[in-house]
Design an enzyme around this catalytic site. Structure first.
Site, mmCIF file in Angstrom:
data_model
loop_
_atom_site.group_PDB
_atom_site.id
_atom_site.type_symbol
_atom_site.label_atom_id
_atom_site.label_comp_id
_atom_site.label_asym_id
_atom_site.label_seq_id
_atom_site.Cartn_x
_atom_site.Cartn_y
_atom_site.Cartn_z
ATOM 1 N N LYS A 62 26.377 3.650 29.335
ATOM 2 C CA LYS A 62 27.580 3.412 29.009
ATOM 3 C C LYS A 62 27.514 3.706 27.642
ATOM 4 O O LYS A 62 29.261 4.052 27.322
ATOM 5 C CB LYS A 62 26.883 2.151 28.730
ATOM 6 C CG LYS A 62 27.935 1.161 27.499
ATOM 7 C CD LYS A 62 26.898 -0.519 26.747
ATOM 8 C CE LYS A 62 26.070 -0.280 25.788
ATOM 9 N NZ LYS A 62 25.966 -0.330 24.738
ATOM 10 N N ASN A 63 26.722 4.595 26.704
ATOM 11 C CA ASN A 63 26.824 5.161 25.076
ATOM 12 C C ASN A 63 27.327 5.858 25.546
ATOM 13 O O ASN A 63 28.156 6.393 24.965
ATOM 14 C CB ASN A 63 25.675 4.897 24.849
ATOM 15 C CG ASN A 63 24.714 3.814 24.018
ATOM 16 O OD1 ASN A 63 25.669 2.535 24.524
ATOM 17 N ND2 ASN A 63 23.938 3.702 24.247
ATOM 18 N N ARG A 80 28.156 -6.748 28.373
ATOM 19 C CA ARG A 80 28.386 -5.219 28.153
ATOM 20 C C ARG A 80 28.000 -4.091 28.892
ATOM 21 O O ARG A 80 28.243 -3.319 28.260
ATOM 22 C CB ARG A 80 28.408 -5.267 26.712
ATOM 23 C CG ARG A 80 28.315 -7.333 25.426
ATOM 24 C CD ARG A 80 28.324 -6.801 24.609
ATOM 25 N NE ARG A 80 28.603 -6.036 24.344
ATOM 26 C CZ ARG A 80 28.689 -5.536 22.588
ATOM 27 N NH1 ARG A 80 28.760 -6.668 21.699
ATOM 28 N NH2 ARG A 80 29.123 -4.577 21.635
ATOM 29 N N ARG A 98 23.448 -2.495 10.225
ATOM 30 C CA ARG A 98 23.955 -1.685 11.370
ATOM 31 C C ARG A 98 25.357 -1.389 10.508
ATOM 32 O O ARG A 98 26.624 -1.010 10.537
ATOM 33 C CB ARG A 98 25.201 -1.798 12.667
ATOM 34 C CG ARG A 98 23.061 -2.159 13.766
ATOM 35 C CD ARG A 98 23.552 -2.357 15.002
ATOM 36 N NE ARG A 98 23.687 -1.484 15.825
ATOM 37 C CZ ARG A 98 24.146 -1.674 16.833
ATOM 38 N NH1 ARG A 98 24.670 -2.656 17.294
ATOM 39 N NH2 ARG A 98 24.550 -0.341 17.722
ATOM 40 N N CYS A 129 26.715 -5.674 18.785
ATOM 41 C CA CYS A 129 25.107 -6.399 18.974
ATOM 42 C C CYS A 129 24.288 -6.770 17.796
ATOM 43 O O CYS A 129 24.529 -5.811 17.051
ATOM 44 C CB CYS A 129 24.024 -5.913 19.857
ATOM 45 S SG CYS A 129 24.402 -6.268 21.281
ATOM 46 N N ASP A 162 16.014 1.160 22.970
ATOM 47 C CA ASP A 162 17.353 0.180 23.851
ATOM 48 C C ASP A 162 16.039 0.218 25.042
ATOM 49 O O ASP A 162 16.127 -1.471 25.423
ATOM 50 C CB ASP A 162 18.448 1.181 23.831
ATOM 51 C CG ASP A 162 19.637 1.107 23.107
ATOM 52 O OD1 ASP A 162 19.185 0.238 22.334
ATOM 53 O OD2 ASP A 162 19.950 2.349 23.115
HETATM 54 C C1 UD1 Z 1 23.587 4.172 19.370
HETATM 55 C C2 UD1 Z 1 23.374 3.093 20.351
HETATM 56 C C3 UD1 Z 1 22.571 2.179 20.906
HETATM 57 C C4 UD1 Z 1 21.105 2.389 20.035
HETATM 58 C C5 UD1 Z 1 20.625 3.468 18.874
HETATM 59 C C6 UD1 Z 1 19.378 4.341 18.642
HETATM 60 C C7 UD1 Z 1 25.328 3.447 21.058
HETATM 61 C C8 UD1 Z 1 26.888 2.538 21.238
HETATM 62 N N1 UD1 Z 1 24.920 2.612 20.659
HETATM 63 O O1 UD1 Z 1 23.824 3.273 18.956
HETATM 64 O O2 UD1 Z 1 21.863 1.977 21.968
HETATM 65 O O3 UD1 Z 1 20.286 1.725 20.262
HETATM 66 O O4 UD1 Z 1 22.152 4.683 19.365
HETATM 67 O O5 UD1 Z 1 19.519 5.157 19.663
HETATM 68 O O6 UD1 Z 1 25.591 4.713 22.045
HETATM 69 N N2 UD1 Z 1 22.355 4.253 10.104
HETATM 70 C C9 UD1 Z 1 23.391 3.630 9.008
HETATM 71 N N3 UD1 Z 1 24.235 4.356 8.340
HETATM 72 C C10 UD1 Z 1 25.006 5.017 9.140
HETATM 73 C C11 UD1 Z 1 24.816 4.942 10.632
HETATM 74 C C12 UD1 Z 1 23.213 4.687 11.040
HETATM 75 O O7 UD1 Z 1 22.208 3.620 8.240
HETATM 76 O O8 UD1 Z 1 25.699 5.331 9.082
HETATM 77 C C13 UD1 Z 1 21.370 3.395 10.582
HETATM 78 C C14 UD1 Z 1 21.756 2.388 11.136
HETATM 79 O O9 UD1 Z 1 21.274 0.797 10.660
HETATM 80 C C15 UD1 Z 1 19.925 2.096 12.188
HETATM 81 C C16 UD1 Z 1 19.860 4.190 12.874
HETATM 82 O O10 UD1 Z 1 20.526 4.185 11.569
HETATM 83 O O11 UD1 Z 1 19.255 2.476 11.682
HETATM 84 C C17 UD1 Z 1 20.222 4.820 13.723
HETATM 85 O O12 UD1 Z 1 21.480 3.525 14.295
HETATM 86 P P1 UD1 Z 1 22.315 4.694 15.351
HETATM 87 O O13 UD1 Z 1 21.214 6.183 15.418
HETATM 88 O O14 UD1 Z 1 23.872 5.713 14.838
HETATM 89 O O15 UD1 Z 1 22.686 3.863 16.048
HETATM 90 P P2 UD1 Z 1 24.142 3.531 16.926
HETATM 91 O O16 UD1 Z 1 25.116 4.488 16.861
HETATM 92 O O17 UD1 Z 1 24.900 2.389 16.659
#
Ligand code: UD1
Length: 425
Positions: free
Chosen positions: A22-23, A397, A121, A116, A304
């Site tokens: 999915k991701n 999802r 986030r 989610c 995850d």
């Molecule tokens: C992706 C995955 C999700 C997984 C996560 C971590 C998808 C659709 N989702 O989510 O399933 O749990 O990676 O492996 O691919 N952060 C910030 N600022 C930002 C971006 C991130 O502070 O601009 C923080 C987030 O709040 C979190 C951490 O960085 O604490 C990691 O988040 P991130 O790796 O970006 O997760 P996603 O890409 O949203």
């Protein structure tokens, strides 16, 4: 609205094939608008997130055709469009379209994303990175208004190795003039998969899968055909399903190296895990042992899999500790598992102390997010009696045909209308 009705207590035995990631599919569906022409993607999972994402790119003028896991996307003609706020808010990766669309059409408005509910986030790393590539972005009344005259490569450092920001910035940089360097990049397999897709379109990317990624911009990306590899989180969930039911489950079509952290913990807990070139098999005893688990960016234990692992450890002998370090409130499963007789105590918000119990008992519980939902299904499979998992739109999802796969393994699970309180199994 539907629910899963589960009759617990069956050992799961057999083999499963895992659907596409999915991701990875979502990351590619954000980047596909960079391609001036037709992209054909195979093994795209048919889950609600990918359906929503495909609809979203159609709004911007792309032509999308689904046919049994194959998606043909023609992004030759794109245009700025009004987007449906509901649709954008329903998935976080809607935001990852911003950079790629800017690279193609120069100006864009996009409502702020959702996804989610597992923590704040924010998208600040994305915005900072896009700014350094030459985009101007303003948030007004819940809508991001972005524009650029020209994207130009930049050297940037991510504060944390964010998977989404790495994907978003790496993809956008493929069409920025000159060289972009992303430092402290995330190293998840989905980053490598996205880079492979972009390279198949002619992008020049080095270092994907390491903490420093270098992108040399090109003037256009070419049409290509690409296969999405198996979903490592679905695969991990089925391995835990085998383990929690004292079963014997072989998961096919995956990359065992992507499961290393999960396999290591299953072995520590006392399960027998064997692996081949593209499969992993778990055979579990009646009772597993307690564990300490700390979620970390890849190659550490994946966040995850934290909630499914918590379900497993509710029945392990001894006291387990699970520390969630990526998201501050990925804990929606805790209260519901306790309703089923688990003994989980939270410390400091995101550290779960799990005292193993002899058995769980079926109950009516509610999924609060995707992986919390998966955890409740796993608990239901192992519990005595009947469990009703509600709010399964969260589970839909990210898990393709979950109930069919678990039924094939000998589980007793049915999709029923939520109003139905009795479990017809
Ligand atoms: C992706 C995955 C999700 C997984 C996560 C971590 C998808 C659709 N989702 O989510 O399933 O749990 O990676 O492996 O691919 N952060 C910030 N600022 C930002 C971006 C991130 O502070 O601009 C923080 C987030 O709040 C979190 C951490 O960085 O604490 C990691 O988040 P991130 O790796 O970006 O997760 P996603 O890409 O949203």
């Amino acid at each position: 609205m539907s629910a899963f009705a589960i009759k617990g207590g069956q050992r799961l035995v057999g083999e499963v094939d895992v659907a596409g990631s999915k991701n990875t599919a979502l990351a590619i569906l954000s980047s596909v608008v960079l391609v001036d022409g037709l992209t054909v993607l195979h093994n795209v999972p048919d889950v609600s997130d990918t359906r929503t994402k495909a609809k979203l790119i159609e709004r911007f003028g792309a032509k999308v055709e689904w046919s049994e896991g194959t998606l043909a996307i023609d992004a030759t003609h794109l245009e700025m469009a009004e987007t449906d706020e509901e649709m954008v808010r329903s998935i976080r990766t809607s935001f990852y379209l911003l950079g790629p669309l800017l690279a193609r059409i120069g100006r864009l408005e996009l409502p702020a994303p959702g996804g989610c509910r597992i923590g704040a986030r924010p998208v600040d790393y994305h915005i900072k990175g896009l700014n350094s590539l030459g985009a101007t972005i303003e948030l007004q009344n819940g809508v991001y208004r972005a524009k650029t005259d020209a994207l130009v490569g930049a050297d940037m450092l991510l504060e944390k190795p964010s998977a989404g920001a790495t994907q978003h910035l790496m993809a956008t940089a493929t069409l920025a003039r000159g060289c972009t360097v992303i430092r402290n990049a995330a190293m998840e397999p989905e980053i490598v998969a996205l880079a492979d897709f972009l390279k198949s379109c002619g992008a020049r990317i080095e270092g994907a899968g390491t903490s420093v990624i270098t992108v040399q911009g090109v003037s256009a990306l070419q049409p290509s055909e690409f296969r999405v590899e198996a979903d490592r989180i679905q695969a991990g969930t089925y391995l835990v399903a085998g383990a929690i039911t004292a079963g014997d489950v072989r998961v096919n079509g995956l990359r065992p190296e992507h499961q290393a952290a999960v396999i290591s913990k299953l072995r520590d807990a006392g399960a027998e895990v064997s692996e081949g070139h593209d499969w992993v098999r778990v055979q579990a005893p009646d009772r597993l042992k307690a564990l300490t688990v700390r979620t970390m960016p890849h190659p550490g234990f994946p966040t995850d899999m934290q909630q499914p692992m918590a379900a497993l450890l509710t029945l392990a002998e001894g006291t387990s500790v699970i520390e969630e370090t990526i998201y501050e409130s990925r804990i929606g499963h805790v209260q519901e598992l306790n309703r089923m007789g688990a003994n989980i105590r939270l410390e400091g918000g995101s550290c779960a102390i799990i005292t193993g119990v002899d058995s769980l008992s079926g109950a009516s519980v509610e999924a609060s997010d995707l992986r919390a939902g998966a955890a409740l299904v796993l608990a239901g499979l192992a519990a005595q009696g009947e469990t009703l998992v509600k709010n399964i739109h969260w589970i839909d999802r990210g898990y393709q045909k979950l109930e069919q796969t678990l039924t094939d393994l000998g589980g007793v699970i049915k999709r029923v209308p939520t109003e139905e309180q009795e479990v017809p199994v």
